[in-house]
Design an enzyme around this catalytic site. Structure first.
Site, PDB file in Angstrom:
ATOM      1  CE  LYS A  82       1.140   1.168   4.308  1.00 55.75           C
ATOM      2  NZ  LYS A  82       1.793   2.437   4.802  1.00 55.75           N
ATOM      3  CG  ASP A 141      -0.385  -0.147   7.739  1.00 53.13           C
ATOM      4  OD1 ASP A 141      -1.024   0.909   8.107  1.00 53.13           O
ATOM      5  OD2 ASP A 141       1.006  -0.322   7.478  1.00 53.13           O
TER       6      ASP A 141
HETATM    7  O1  C5P Z   1       0.127  -1.388  14.315  1.00 53.17           O
HETATM    8  P1  C5P Z   1       1.637  -1.554  13.914  1.00 53.17           P
HETATM    9  O2  C5P Z   1       2.335  -2.801  14.516  1.00 53.17           O
HETATM   10  O3  C5P Z   1       1.876  -1.544  12.602  1.00 53.17           O
HETATM   11  O4  C5P Z   1       2.269  -0.235  14.448  1.00 53.17           O
HETATM   12  C1  C5P Z   1       3.742  -0.376  14.660  1.00 53.17           C
HETATM   13  C2  C5P Z   1       3.998   0.942  15.655  1.00 53.17           C
HETATM   14  O5  C5P Z   1       3.653   2.258  15.118  1.00 53.17           O
HETATM   15  C3  C5P Z   1       3.070   0.840  17.026  1.00 53.17           C
HETATM   16  O6  C5P Z   1       4.060   0.187  17.820  1.00 53.17           O
HETATM   17  C4  C5P Z   1       2.817   2.365  17.362  1.00 53.17           C
HETATM   18  O7  C5P Z   1       4.169   2.660  18.004  1.00 53.17           O
HETATM   19  C5  C5P Z   1       2.879   3.177  15.859  1.00 53.17           C
HETATM   20  N1  C5P Z   1       1.739   3.258  15.535  1.00 53.17           N
HETATM   21  C6  C5P Z   1       0.792   4.596  16.239  1.00 53.17           C
HETATM   22  N2  C5P Z   1      -0.514   4.633  15.808  1.00 53.17           N
HETATM   23  C7  C5P Z   1      -0.925   3.764  14.696  1.00 53.17           C
HETATM   24  C8  C5P Z   1      -0.116   3.064  14.208  1.00 53.17           C
HETATM   25  C9  C5P Z   1       0.967   2.807  14.664  1.00 53.17           C
HETATM   26  O8  C5P Z   1       1.316   4.932  17.158  1.00 53.17           O
HETATM   27  N3  C5P Z   1      -2.327   4.407  14.727  1.00 53.17           N
END
Ligand code: C5P
Length: 319
Positions: free
Chosen positions: A9, A137
């Site tokens: 994406k 995502d």
């Molecule tokens: O959800 P994901 O594991 O992809 O997110 C990676 C990191 O990015 C999370 O640990 C967080 O620190 C940050 N994040 C966030 N807010 C979001 C998505 C991600 O703070 N909406």
């Protein structure tokens, strides 16, 4: 053996609208799926441990936190306790920790494949719930939408139509992996750190243009009625400054700013940041036009960018 593509994406716009009690950030982001994809296969195997082998042009060494194996584990718990072990084979084509959702794409494809491999039904609500547990995502990537307005932490997905003709993208991944977590942490630091009052005063004195979240919403409303590649390209200048992770990403990686300037001069078009980076991209009215841009950069490299960091992809046309 079952197989699935795991498409990457880009974020056409990404507004950070607050911090949530769970530590994640509330987002308003316009996502688009690409034809750049990893390829994943799975088969049932004897034994009791899932396994994963990786091939393909990108060098990826999966660790215990690999999202394919985690997807299999959460799906087994939720859908099919005691279901047979699975052997995955991943052909890795999406660069790692690049802002293109590569790991999340694999998780989304794995959720679909494990259900097929075990012959179990997975309802839409449950797919979405498992997806949000795997990463922010992943809900967009399991939705199957070509574009969508994504809100919450990433779990609310409003699907939008794809373009009537493919949108070309020239992608340039600047430097090595950049952890999303680090970019969000830098964003929080910029918001709350010792410099924050001075920056807030400056922005009150010179009010910024429309916030990124509002640009994302405005564009989503336009796309909802159907759109062409050329129409999206006309919005590129507005979208260029509609990613709230740009400032923290550049703080961590100053070369992003240098390369973006050089690319914009060379290509004569706005260059956007996808997600938390470090992939930059330009939009083109066709894949062929994006190919010409890529050739120009490969022939005469810009800002020290290696030829293998330059890729061409497309947002696929709506079927
Ligand atoms: O959800 P994901 O594991 O992809 O997110 C990676 C990191 O990015 C999370 O640990 C967080 O620190 C940050 N994040 C966030 N807010 C979001 C998505 C991600 O703070 N909406």
């Amino acid at each position: 053996m079952m197989r699935a593509d795991a498409p990457a994406k880009v974020n056409l716009a990404l507004g950070v609208v607050g911090r949530r009690p769970d530590g994640y950030h509330a987002l308003v982001s316009l996502f688009a799926r690409l034809d750049l994809a990893d390829r994943l296969t799975v088969e049932r195997v004897p034994g009791d441990a899932d396994r994963l082998v990786v091939a393909g042009p990108i060098d990826y060494r999966p660790g215990p936190d690999d999202l394919i194996l985690r997807a299999a584990a959460v799906a087994r718990d939720a859908l099919a306790p005691g279901a047979p072990a699975l052997a995955f084979r991943l052909e890795k084509r999406i660069p790692l920790a690049a802002g293109l959702g590569g790991g999340s794409a694999d998780a989304a494809a794995a959720l679909d494949l494990v259900a097929r491999a075990w012959g179990v039904e997975i309802g839409d609500a449950q797919r979405l719930e498992l997806a949000s547990r795997l990463g922010s995502d992943v809900p967009f990537l399991v939705s199957g939408a070509v574009t969508a307005l994504v809100t919450g932490r990433g779990e609310y997905v409003r699907p939008l139509p794809g373009p009537s003709d493919p949108v070309g993208l020239l992608l340039v991944t600047v430097g090595s992996e950049l952890a999303t977590r680090d970019v969000f942490a830098a964003q929080a630091e910029l918001q709350d750190g010792p410099d924050a009052p001075r920056r807030a005063a400056a922005s009150l004195a010179a009010p910024a243009a429309l916030p990124a979240s509002e640009r994302a919403e405005a564009l989503a409303d336009r796309l909802a009625a159907g759109w062409t590649a050329a129409e999206l390209c006309q919005q590129a200048a507005v979208l260029r400054d509609a990613n709230d992770l740009w400032a923290p990403a550049v703080r961590l990686r100053p070369d992003l700013g240098v390369v973006r300037d050089a690319l914009e001069t060379r290509l004569g078009r706005p260059v956007l940041l996808s997600g938390s980076g470090p992939t930059l991209f330009a939009l083109y009215p066709s894949r062929t036009a994006a190919e010409s841009g890529a050739e120009a950069i490969r022939d005469q490299p810009v800002g020290g960018v290696a030829a293998e960091a330059v890729r061409v992809a497309a947002i696929p046309a709506a079927r």
